[in-house]
Scaffold this motif. Sequence first.
Motif, PDB file in Angstrom:
ATOM      1  N   GLY A  98       0.826  -1.207   0.000  1.00  0.00           N
ATOM      2  CA  GLY A  98       0.000   0.000   0.000  1.00  0.00           C
ATOM      3  C   GLY A  98       0.853   1.246   0.000  1.00  0.00           C
ATOM      4  N   PRO A  99       0.268   2.393  -0.286  1.00  0.00           N
ATOM      5  CA  PRO A  99       1.042   3.633  -0.365  1.00  0.00           C
ATOM      6  C   PRO A  99       1.790   3.979   0.913  1.00  0.00           C
ATOM      7  CG  PRO A  99      -1.152   3.935  -1.286  1.00  0.00           C
ATOM      8  CD  PRO A  99      -1.146   2.597  -0.629  1.00  0.00           C
ATOM      9  N   GLN A 100       1.188   3.671   2.077  1.00  0.00           N
ATOM     10  CA  GLN A 100       1.858   4.019   3.331  1.00  0.00           C
ATOM     11  C   GLN A 100       3.214   3.338   3.435  1.00  0.00           C
ATOM     12  OE1 GLN A 100      -1.101   3.125   6.400  1.00  0.00           O
ATOM     13  NE2 GLN A 100      -1.290   5.316   6.783  1.00  0.00           N
ATOM     14  N   TYR A 110       3.944   4.930  -5.513  1.00  0.00           N
ATOM     15  CA  TYR A 110       2.987   3.831  -5.585  1.00  0.00           C
ATOM     16  C   TYR A 110       2.094   4.085  -6.799  1.00  0.00           C
ATOM     17  CZ  TYR A 110      -0.490   0.417  -3.973  1.00  0.00           C
ATOM     18  OH  TYR A 110      -1.342  -0.661  -3.862  1.00  0.00           O
ATOM     19  N   TYR A 249      -6.000  -2.877  10.019  1.00  0.00           N
ATOM     20  CA  TYR A 249      -6.114  -2.859   8.564  1.00  0.00           C
ATOM     21  C   TYR A 249      -7.305  -2.023   8.093  1.00  0.00           C
ATOM     22  CZ  TYR A 249      -2.431  -6.269   7.772  1.00  0.00           C
ATOM     23  OH  TYR A 249      -1.205  -6.893   7.687  1.00  0.00           O
ATOM     24  N   MET A 253      -4.676   1.140   7.805  1.00  0.00           N
ATOM     25  CA  MET A 253      -3.816   0.828   6.664  1.00  0.00           C
ATOM     26  C   MET A 253      -4.254   1.616   5.442  1.00  0.00           C
ATOM     27  SD  MET A 253      -1.227  -1.068   7.136  1.00  0.00           S
ATOM     28  CE  MET A 253      -0.473  -2.574   7.735  1.00  0.00           C
ATOM     29  N   GLY A 254      -4.085   2.919   5.525  1.00  0.00           N
ATOM     30  CA  GLY A 254      -4.470   3.786   4.427  1.00  0.00           C
ATOM     31  C   GLY A 254      -5.066   5.081   4.949  1.00  0.00           C
ATOM     32  N   SER A 255      -5.419   5.941   4.025  1.00  0.00           N
ATOM     33  CA  SER A 255      -6.032   7.214   4.384  1.00  0.00           C
ATOM     34  C   SER A 255      -7.549   7.044   4.431  1.00  0.00           C
ATOM     35  CB  SER A 255      -5.652   8.280   3.359  1.00  0.00           C
ATOM     36  OG  SER A 255      -6.177   7.943   2.088  1.00  0.00           O
ATOM     37  N   ARG A 258      -8.566   6.209   0.882  1.00  0.00           N
ATOM     38  CA  ARG A 258      -7.881   5.152   0.131  1.00  0.00           C
ATOM     39  C   ARG A 258      -7.384   4.080   1.087  1.00  0.00           C
ATOM     40  NH1 ARG A 258      -3.157   5.871  -4.532  1.00  0.00           N
ATOM     41  NH2 ARG A 258      -3.519   3.862  -5.529  1.00  0.00           N
ATOM     42  N   ASN A 259      -8.260   3.148   1.389  1.00  0.00           N
ATOM     43  CA  ASN A 259      -7.937   2.026   2.265  1.00  0.00           C
ATOM     44  C   ASN A 259      -8.605   0.790   1.666  1.00  0.00           C
ATOM     45  OD1 ASN A 259      -8.211  -0.023   4.305  1.00  0.00           O
ATOM     46  ND2 ASN A 259      -7.677   1.496   5.859  1.00  0.00           N
ATOM     47  N   GLN A 278     -12.701   3.175  11.148  1.00  0.00           N
ATOM     48  CA  GLN A 278     -11.698   4.060  10.557  1.00  0.00           C
ATOM     49  C   GLN A 278     -11.622   5.398  11.294  1.00  0.00           C
ATOM     50  OE1 GLN A 278     -12.290   5.884   6.568  1.00  0.00           O
ATOM     51  NE2 GLN A 278     -10.417   4.761   6.025  1.00  0.00           N
TER      52      GLN A 278
END
Length: 346
Positions: A98-100, A110, A249, A253-255, A258-259, A278
């Motif tokens: 993922g991007p992170q 990414y 997760y 695991m993402g914004s 975007r997760n 979230q």
Amino acid sequence: MKLSMQVPYGGTPAELAAAVAQVGELERAGLDIAWVAEAYSFDAVSMAGFLAARTERVTIGSAILPIYTRTPTLLGMTAAGLDALSDGRFVLGLGASGPQVIEGFHGVPYDAPLGRTREIIDICRQVWRREPLVHDGPHYHVPLPPDQGTGLGKALKLINHPVRDRIPVYVAALGPKNVEMTAEIAEGWLPMFWVPEQAKAVFGEALAAGGDRRAPDLGPLDIVAGGLVAIGEDVTGLRDLMRPAVALYVGGMGSRDRNFYNALIRRYGYEAEAQRIQDLYLDGKKNEAAAEVPAELLERMTLVGPAGYVRERLDAFRESGVTTLSIQPIGASPVAIVEQLKAWVG
């Protein structure tokens, strides 16, 4: 149905040695595949090589090597090397991560995960066939064109003769387009957070579309999914052990926009719950986020309960298309759990 298990990350030399020793014990009990992860931990290749030296039968898989952290050729070379060390017992698990992790830990963009994955698999298979490597795609150019370098690059083939000229490739995929591509070109699929009752509705269309273009020589797609396993009359509370990981997760695991894991849980029908998890997690309230993970979701993603109930869940996973059950055995004797599951799956 085969049995597989994720090898714990470990940290200290003692923990790493214990993890390898456990794989040896579970191998003798009937475990078929041991998966080694690589997120922002120790690299997976070192552990896979160690496992190759300390085991005899179990297949060793990377789950996953991120596609952005090595050149496509190096991924092919690495897989060929591990396959040789294990005498043909390695499978190459790939994923975009993922991007992170990719941008935050590795410092590379990414971008184009589907296109890059497709090209990487093509390049790896050329490496294993010992062909002079020539690839000119949208994302990778091998050899490098003269105007992008010294002009001295030439098409080379792998010096060594691989144990196999076709090492199985498994892809971690969740989104519809990625799942479709996986069903088309990979030997296996590594989904996450599998809910048997919802799998067809969520993934069926993509699997069918990719399967229609699948080459016959690939054989059936191996679907690797499962969850925590505990067998007993008073073990249902152990499902809660999954809460922190699911919250991590789905929540972290993402914004917010975007997760991939959050999107999956929403597709399973838990839209409001995914939003609450979230919001809480990104606000730093990790325990509260974990408490919001639906009990029903945990029950569906696991095989936890009395023997008869676990057998029912085993049938549900099989009927949903799972061909390799990925387990996290919890209890006093993981060996006994593997032996029991092996007896049930045959």
